[in-house]
Write an enzyme that holds these catalytic residues in place. Structure first.
Site, PDB file in Angstrom:
ATOM      1  N   ASP A  20       0.835  -1.206   0.000  1.00 25.33           N
ATOM      2  CA  ASP A  20       0.000   0.000   0.000  1.00 25.33           C
ATOM      3  C   ASP A  20       0.869   1.256   0.000  1.00 25.33           C
ATOM      4  OD1 ASP A  20      -2.157  -1.673   0.183  1.00 25.33           O
ATOM      5  OD2 ASP A  20      -2.569  -1.285   2.298  1.00 25.33           O
TER       6      ASP A  20
ATOM      7  N   ASN B 123      -4.283  -8.764   4.660  1.00 30.82           N
ATOM      8  CA  ASN B 123      -4.774  -8.018   5.823  1.00 30.82           C
ATOM      9  C   ASN B 123      -5.628  -8.892   6.735  1.00 30.82           C
ATOM     10  OD1 ASN B 123      -3.568  -5.702   4.820  1.00 30.82           O
ATOM     11  ND2 ASN B 123      -5.454  -4.883   3.953  1.00 30.82           N
TER      12      ASN B 123
ATOM     13  N   PHE C  30      -1.239  -1.000  -4.244  1.00 32.21           N
ATOM     14  CA  PHE C  30      -2.442  -0.218  -3.966  1.00 32.21           C
ATOM     15  C   PHE C  30      -1.999   1.201  -3.673  1.00 32.21           C
ATOM     16  CE2 PHE C  30      -5.436   1.368  -0.592  1.00 32.21           C
ATOM     17  CZ  PHE C  30      -6.558   1.495  -1.395  1.00 32.21           C
TER      18      PHE C  30
ATOM     19  N   GLN D 127     -14.373  -4.841  -3.492  1.00 35.39           N
ATOM     20  CA  GLN D 127     -13.870  -3.922  -4.519  1.00 35.39           C
ATOM     21  C   GLN D 127     -14.049  -4.423  -5.944  1.00 35.39           C
ATOM     22  OE1 GLN D 127     -12.074  -4.895  -1.779  1.00 35.39           O
ATOM     23  NE2 GLN D 127     -10.598  -3.323  -1.166  1.00 35.39           N
ATOM     24  N   GLN D 128     -14.185  -5.712  -6.121  1.00 35.37           N
ATOM     25  CA  GLN D 128     -14.304  -6.242  -7.479  1.00 35.37           C
ATOM     26  C   GLN D 128     -15.735  -6.220  -8.002  1.00 35.37           C
ATOM     27  OE1 GLN D 128     -11.908  -6.213  -9.175  1.00 35.37           O
ATOM     28  NE2 GLN D 128     -10.362  -7.795  -8.907  1.00 35.37           N
TER      29      GLN D 128
ATOM     30  N   ASN E 203     -19.847  -3.767   2.404  1.00 40.73           N
ATOM     31  CA  ASN E 203     -20.221  -2.555   3.126  1.00 40.73           C
ATOM     32  C   ASN E 203     -21.558  -2.077   2.551  1.00 40.73           C
ATOM     33  OD1 ASN E 203     -19.705  -1.028   0.762  1.00 40.73           O
ATOM     34  ND2 ASN E 203     -17.618  -0.558   1.395  1.00 40.73           N
TER      35      ASN E 203
ATOM     36  N   LEU F   4     -21.413  -0.804   8.340  1.00 41.82           N
ATOM     37  CA  LEU F   4     -22.116   0.472   8.173  1.00 41.82           C
ATOM     38  C   LEU F   4     -21.266   1.657   8.608  1.00 41.82           C
ATOM     39  CD1 LEU F   4     -25.492  -0.743   9.760  1.00 41.82           C
ATOM     40  CD2 LEU F   4     -24.890  -0.736   7.324  1.00 41.82           C
TER      41      LEU F   4
ATOM     42  N   ASP G  53     -11.208  -5.023   6.539  1.00 45.82           N
ATOM     43  CA  ASP G  53     -10.474  -6.289   6.631  1.00 45.82           C
ATOM     44  C   ASP G  53     -10.274  -6.676   8.093  1.00 45.82           C
ATOM     45  OD1 ASP G  53     -10.309  -5.996   3.877  1.00 45.82           O
ATOM     46  OD2 ASP G  53      -8.294  -5.128   3.956  1.00 45.82           O
TER      47      ASP G  53
END
Length: 328
Positions: A12, A52, A102, A173-174, A196, A225, A258
């Site tokens: 990252d 992670n 990332f 994310q995908q 999420n 949330l 994560d």
């Protein structure tokens, strides 16, 4: 419970923008955005969703299997993960690509703009899970399918069904890249589905399903949330909502989801109920939120239990202690 975590392993590059992204956007020029943000800080940290989650599980006293693809630059990172209880035996080392990257900018409101270079992650589609069920290695009790090369995610999910391995779906994310049929394939039959709030809406849009359709396909749907905590939906049950840890210092949101998954699954692995699992997930997530980088937080059991007591009361401590390998 033996948990195998499949998905991305990355480095990252985390940057901080002292202003607000929203202040830089001109509504009638959004079709022609050309922006460069002068950042105040750069942190280079270990990351990747699977790494992670595996780090969190290992730090909480489990011995997760990490399944993913990396480059030849992984050696130092691998040592770090092993030192934190992660079994890296199933990791594929590429001879052609570097470990994924990332790159993320966070503004003062904790909004993020990010990009991701797949690198060696593209080769994760060549990894099979069959070897996890053969030889002397203990057969995993659960496989978590995290964001990864899309072909790898579909392959691992299919292999779980063929091998009779319970699996959890974490497409996150995908979702923006996957077709509706692919999302439906990744979700169908999952013991746990993690999203999420935004991803939950996107999942429904991609699949064309209603919430009831999703709940008919999975054991439980866990939706984080943000500051409002987490909601758990199951077919035939009222929704269970657990609040987040209040007043948690917000230093860096990277990897907080994560960390939640690691806490939740550690509790499940040790036989705790859903309320306890969600609470432990929220406590670990709060620790991650207060640290820069997704593998910089501490998982000292006494600190976590003290945070749980502040958030959920003294009675929660006795119930959560077994999830941290502690006596109540």
């Amino acid at each position: 419970m033996r948990i195998a975590v499949t998905g991305s392993i990355a480095t990252d590059h985390l940057m901080v923008f002292p202003g607000r992204f929203a202040d830089q956007l001109i509504p009638d020029q959004l079709a022609h955005v050309s922006l460069s943000f002068l950042v105040d800080a750069l942190e280079v940290r270990r990351g990747g969703v699977a790494a992670n989650v595996a780090f969190g599980l290992g730090s909480l006293g489990l011995t997760p299997l990490l399944v993913g693809a990396v480059g030849g630059d992984f050696a130092e990172y691998e040592v770090w993960l092993k030192e934190h209880g992660v079994d890296t035996g199933p990791v594929l080392v590429s001879t052609e690509h570097q470990t994924a990257r990332f790159m993320c900018i966070t503004d003062q409101d904790a909004n993020q703009i990010a990009s991701f270079y797949a690198g060696a992650m593209q080769e994760a589609r060549d990894i099979d899970l069959w070897h996890l069920t053969t030889g002397s290695a203990a057969r995993p009790d659960l496989v978590l399918v995290c964001p990864n090369d899309p072909a790898a995610m579909l392959r691992h999910t299919g292999e779980c069904r063929e091998l009779g391995l319970p699996f959890a779906a974490d497409p996150s994310q995908q979702l923006a890249r996957l077709e509706g049929s692919e999302v439906r394939d990744l979700v169908d039959g999952a013991r746990w589905l993690f999203t999420n709030e935004y991803e939950a809406a996107l999942l429904l849009e991609r699949t064309g399903w209603e919430q009831a359709d999703v709940l008919a396909k999975v054991g439980a749907w866990i939706t984080t949330l943000g500051g409002a905590g987490v909601r758990i939906d199951r077919a035939g049950h009222e929704a269970l909502t657990v609040p987040a840890v209040p007043d948690a210092p917000a230093v860096d949101p990277t990897g907080v989801g994560d960390a939640f998954r690691a806490g939740f699954l550690a509790a499940v692995a040790r036989g705790l109920d859903l309320t306890c699992a969600a609470r432990l997930g929220c406590v670990v997530a709060a620790q991650a939120l207060g640290a820069v980088g997704s593998q910089s937080y501490r998982t000292d059991p006494q600190q976590l239990l003290a945070a749980a007591e502040r958030a959920y009361g003294p009675a929660a401590v006795d119930r959560l202690a077994p999830g941290l390998g502690e006596r109540p």
